[in-house]
Design a protein around this motif. Structure first.
Motif, short mmCIF file in Angstrom:
data_model
loop_
_atom_site.label_atom_id
_atom_site.label_comp_id
_atom_site.label_asym_id
_atom_site.label_seq_id
_atom_site.Cartn_x
_atom_site.Cartn_y
_atom_site.Cartn_z
N ASP A 134 1.04 0.48 -6.40
CA ASP A 134 0.32 -0.80 -6.36
C ASP A 134 -0.57 -0.88 -7.60
OD1 ASP A 134 -2.45 0.37 -5.65
OD2 ASP A 134 -1.09 1.22 -4.15
N ASN A 142 -3.36 1.88 -8.09
CA ASN A 142 -2.89 3.21 -8.47
C ASN A 142 -2.17 3.21 -9.81
OD1 ASN A 142 -3.71 5.19 -6.38
ND2 ASN A 142 -2.77 3.63 -5.06
N ARG A 190 -4.21 4.22 -12.75
CA ARG A 190 -4.67 5.61 -12.96
C ARG A 190 -3.49 6.59 -12.94
NH1 ARG A 190 -7.31 7.80 -7.27
NH2 ARG A 190 -5.86 6.74 -5.88
N GLU A 196 2.17 -4.74 2.34
CA GLU A 196 3.21 -5.19 3.26
C GLU A 196 4.37 -5.79 2.45
OE1 GLU A 196 2.42 -5.36 6.94
OE2 GLU A 196 0.61 -4.29 6.39
N GLY A 251 -0.30 3.62 -1.01
CA GLY A 251 -0.29 3.65 0.45
C GLY A 251 1.13 3.51 0.97
N GLY A 252 1.25 3.14 2.24
CA GLY A 252 2.57 2.99 2.85
C GLY A 252 3.43 1.98 2.13
N SER A 253 2.81 0.96 1.55
CA SER A 253 3.59 -0.08 0.87
C SER A 253 4.36 0.51 -0.30
CB SER A 253 2.65 -1.20 0.40
OG SER A 253 2.01 -1.78 1.52
N ASP A 287 6.98 3.27 1.00
CA ASP A 287 8.17 2.70 1.64
C ASP A 287 9.13 2.14 0.59
OD1 ASP A 287 7.08 3.36 4.07
OD2 ASP A 287 7.11 1.33 4.90
N THR A 319 -2.10 7.69 -1.18
CA THR A 319 -3.47 7.47 -1.66
C THR A 319 -4.32 6.75 -0.61
OG1 THR A 319 -3.00 5.33 -2.67
CG2 THR A 319 -2.61 7.28 -4.03
N THR A 320 -3.73 6.46 0.55
CA THR A 320 -4.51 6.02 1.71
C THR A 320 -4.26 7.09 2.79
OG1 THR A 320 -2.65 4.77 2.69
CG2 THR A 320 -4.13 3.54 1.25
N THR A 359 -0.50 5.64 6.98
CA THR A 359 0.85 5.45 7.50
C THR A 359 1.59 6.76 7.79
OG1 THR A 359 1.92 5.48 5.34
CG2 THR A 359 1.05 3.37 6.09
N SER A 399 3.73 7.79 5.93
CA SER A 399 5.06 7.49 5.38
C SER A 399 5.56 8.62 4.48
CB SER A 399 4.99 6.17 4.60
OG SER A 399 6.21 5.87 3.98
N ARG A 414 11.49 6.58 7.23
CA ARG A 414 11.59 5.16 7.56
C ARG A 414 10.88 4.32 6.49
NH1 ARG A 414 9.28 5.24 12.95
NH2 ARG A 414 11.24 6.24 13.52
N LYS A 434 9.89 -7.47 10.25
CA LYS A 434 9.96 -6.24 9.44
C LYS A 434 11.34 -5.65 9.61
CE LYS A 434 5.39 -5.11 8.51
NZ LYS A 434 4.66 -4.33 7.53
N LEU A 454 -7.56 11.85 -3.69
CA LEU A 454 -7.01 10.57 -4.17
C LEU A 454 -7.45 9.40 -3.29
CD1 LEU A 454 -3.33 11.62 -4.98
CD2 LEU A 454 -5.15 11.12 -6.64
N SER A 513 -11.53 6.73 -3.35
CA SER A 513 -11.80 5.38 -3.84
C SER A 513 -11.41 4.28 -2.85
CB SER A 513 -11.05 5.16 -5.16
OG SER A 513 -9.67 5.46 -4.97
N1 LIG Z 1 7.13 4.23 6.75
C1 LIG Z 1 6.43 4.26 7.83
O1 LIG Z 1 6.72 5.05 8.71
C2 LIG Z 1 5.27 3.34 7.98
C3 LIG Z 1 4.35 3.56 9.01
C4 LIG Z 1 3.28 2.67 9.13
C5 LIG Z 1 3.14 1.63 8.24
N2 LIG Z 1 4.06 1.43 7.27
C6 LIG Z 1 3.95 0.34 6.30
O2 LIG Z 1 3.00 0.69 5.29
C7 LIG Z 1 2.41 -0.49 4.78
C8 LIG Z 1 0.89 -0.35 4.85
O3 LIG Z 1 0.46 0.78 4.12
P1 LIG Z 1 -1.11 1.07 3.93
O4 LIG Z 1 -1.81 0.76 5.18
O5 LIG Z 1 -1.22 2.43 3.38
O6 LIG Z 1 -1.57 -0.03 2.92
P2 LIG Z 1 -1.13 -0.42 1.43
O7 LIG Z 1 -0.22 0.58 0.84
O8 LIG Z 1 -0.65 -1.82 1.46
O9 LIG Z 1 -2.53 -0.34 0.68
C9 LIG Z 1 -3.62 -1.13 1.15
C10 LIG Z 1 -4.52 -1.53 0.00
O10 LIG Z 1 -5.24 -0.40 -0.47
C11 LIG Z 1 -5.11 -0.29 -1.88
N3 LIG Z 1 -5.21 1.14 -2.20
C12 LIG Z 1 -4.28 2.10 -1.99
N4 LIG Z 1 -4.77 3.31 -2.34
C13 LIG Z 1 -6.03 3.10 -2.79
C14 LIG Z 1 -7.04 3.97 -3.31
N5 LIG Z 1 -6.87 5.30 -3.37
N6 LIG Z 1 -8.23 3.42 -3.68
C15 LIG Z 1 -8.43 2.09 -3.56
N7 LIG Z 1 -7.52 1.22 -3.08
C16 LIG Z 1 -6.32 1.74 -2.70
C17 LIG Z 1 -3.78 -0.93 -2.20
O11 LIG Z 1 -3.74 -1.41 -3.53
C18 LIG Z 1 -3.76 -2.09 -1.19
O12 LIG Z 1 -4.44 -3.21 -1.69
C19 LIG Z 1 2.92 -1.63 5.63
O13 LIG Z 1 3.94 -2.31 4.95
C20 LIG Z 1 3.44 -0.94 6.88
O14 LIG Z 1 4.46 -1.66 7.53
C21 LIG Z 1 5.09 2.29 7.12
#
Ligand SMILES: NC(=O)c1ccc[n+]([C@@H]2O[C@H](COP(=O)([O-])OP(=O)(O)OC[C@H]3O[C@@H](n4cnc5c(N)ncnc54)[C@H](O)[C@@H]3O)[C@@H](O)[C@H]2O)c1
Ligand SMILES: [Fe+2]
Length: 374
Positions: free
Chosen positions: A43, A46, A49, A67, A93-95, A98, A134-135, A138, A140, A145, A156, A175, A178
């Motif tokens: 995203d 990230n 950096r 998403e 993150g998960g986005s 995935d 970095t979150t 998830t 993931s 998946r 979805k 990580l 932030s």
């Molecule tokens: N594969 C799986 O098994 C699984 C499980 C649950 C959810 N998901 C999917 O994962 C997605 C959600 O992932 P998420 O909740 O991690 O959110 P995300 O990946 O969308 O990130 C959320 C926000 O945080 C920001 N961000 C990420 N890391 C950061 C950091 N270190 N510092 C500051 N900001 C940061 C991102 O830019 C974004 O704006 C959804 O699409 C969901 O459906 C997948």
């Protein structure tokens, strides 16, 4: 509820590195694996950096949307095909993770998402896959998946294959320092929801229960701390571990009604996945309590509330979420009330999750829950 006699298969990346600073070991692993060039899926935050990965001259797609939807996936695949890379890195993150999973199986193929979605249809992967969360949400990074939103149906699309399992996951809690407080809260509730829903699922299994309960305990101990002080590295590490455990729960057991009801809020109204989970969580825990009373009591104990009645379960779970600073009224997020029936209709069709909820929910029950959450 299933017993230890029930068979269970767990799939995990062969290498999981965990600990603050572990991301600095990536470059050496890449070199040892003989990888010539990595393609990083990130995203915007990230992507800004990339130097922390220490990779020589990586290709990058730095515009992962939260998403992610089909057009976002198509854009990243076009970018990946334009670069000769022999490894894909999910960095976010998960986005991002995935999308990285799907890029890894589709980059060397003519197939699109619809040709591979569902279980075990992905083509054989010929590039390496590295996942770096970095979150803390998830899980993931350790799963098979990927979830992509179809902009036409707003559903979805789940794709699941062992070909999408990473060769290495590097979970470096530093990580996540932030991550802003509200994203910390939302993603932490997502990790908790994975654990709680797997723990109380009709498909629950003693092996997974151990990870699930430990994950819930870690959330109870550390989530508020990390929301209040993002630099608290012990709390960040506890949450990263909880998210990892949640990821383990997702594989063989998966979520139930909580996620089924959260999905339409995310896909139809762009509500962050973790917030949507939080809004539904107290209602679902209370609705399920009579079917799984012992497990509900353990969830309450881990999160700091007692479960003597349905009202107590709801009140305790709701207070846990508001204590994180989350606004627990669905109306606050700009969702029109008259869309709730459509959300309920959509949620009721997510049979892959609802069929394993400890109590059966009709479409009218689901609408009642949305109304109560409004
Ligand atoms: N594969 C799986 O098994 C699984 C499980 C649950 C959810 N998901 C999917 O994962 C997605 C959600 O992932 P998420 O909740 O991690 O959110 P995300 O990946 O969308 O990130 C959320 C926000 O945080 C920001 N961000 C990420 N890391 C950061 C950091 N270190 N510092 C500051 N900001 C940061 C991102 O830019 C974004 O704006 C959804 O699409 C969901 O459906 C997948
Ligand atoms: Fe989730």
């Amino acid at each position: 509820m299933p017993s230890l006699e029930q068979a269970l298969e767990m799939q995990r990346p062969p290498i999981v590195r965990f600990g603050a600073g572990q991301v600095t070991t990536l470059a050496a692993w890449v070199a040892e694996a003989g990888i010539k060039r990595c393609f990083v899926v990130a995203d915007r935050i990230n992507a800004a950096r990339l130097d922390v990965l220490g990779l020589p001259n990586p290709g990058v797609f730095g515009d992962v949307k939260p998403e992610p939807d089909l057009p976002n996936l198509e854009a990243v695949i076009v970018a990946a095909k334009a670069i000769e890379a022999d490894a894909v890195v999910g960095f976010g993150g998960g986005s991002a993770m995935d999308l990285a999973k799907l890029v890894a199986v589709l980059v060397t193929s003519d197939k699109g998402l619809r040709d591979v979605s569902g279980p075990n249809r992905a083509p054989k992967r010929s590039v390496r896959l590295i996942q770096i969360p970095t979150t803390a949400g998830t899980g993931s990074e350790v799963g098979t998946r990927a979830l992509i939103t179809d902009p036409e149906t707003m559903n979805k699309i789940a794709t699941e294959s062992v070909e999408m399992l990473a060769d290495i996951a590097i979970i470096d809690p530093a990580l996540t320092v932030s991550v802003p407080p509200m994203v910390t809260a939302a993603t932490g509730v997502d990790a908790m929801a994975h654990c709680v829903e797997a723990f109380t699922s009709k498909r629950s299994h003693p092996i997974i229960d151990d990870y699930a309960l430990r994950g819930i305990q870690l959330i109870g101990r550390y989530l508020k701390r990390a929301v209040e002080d993002g630099a608290d590295l012990e709390a960040r590490a506890g949450l990263a571990l909880a998210a990892f455990y949640g990821g383990i729960c997702l594989g063989p057991v998966n979520t139930t009604a909580g996620h089924a009801l959260a999905y339409p809020l995310g896909t139809r109204h762009k509500l962050a996945h973790g917030i949507a989970n939080a809004l539904i969580f107290p209602h679902m825990l209370a609705a399920n309590a009579s079917a799984v009373p012992e497990k509900t009591a353990l969830v309450g104990q881990a999160l700091g509330f007692t479960c003597e009645s349905r009202q107590a379960v709801f009140g305790g779970a709701n207070a846990f979420c508001t204590g994180l600073g989350l606004d627990m009224g669905l109306h606050s997020y700009g969702i029109p009330r008259d869309d709730l029936p459509a959300c309920a209709h959509e949620a009721h069709q997510i049979r892959r999750l609802l069929d394993f909820n400890p109590v059966d929910l009709t479409e009218a029950d689901i609408l009642d829950i949305y109304e109560a959450a409004y």
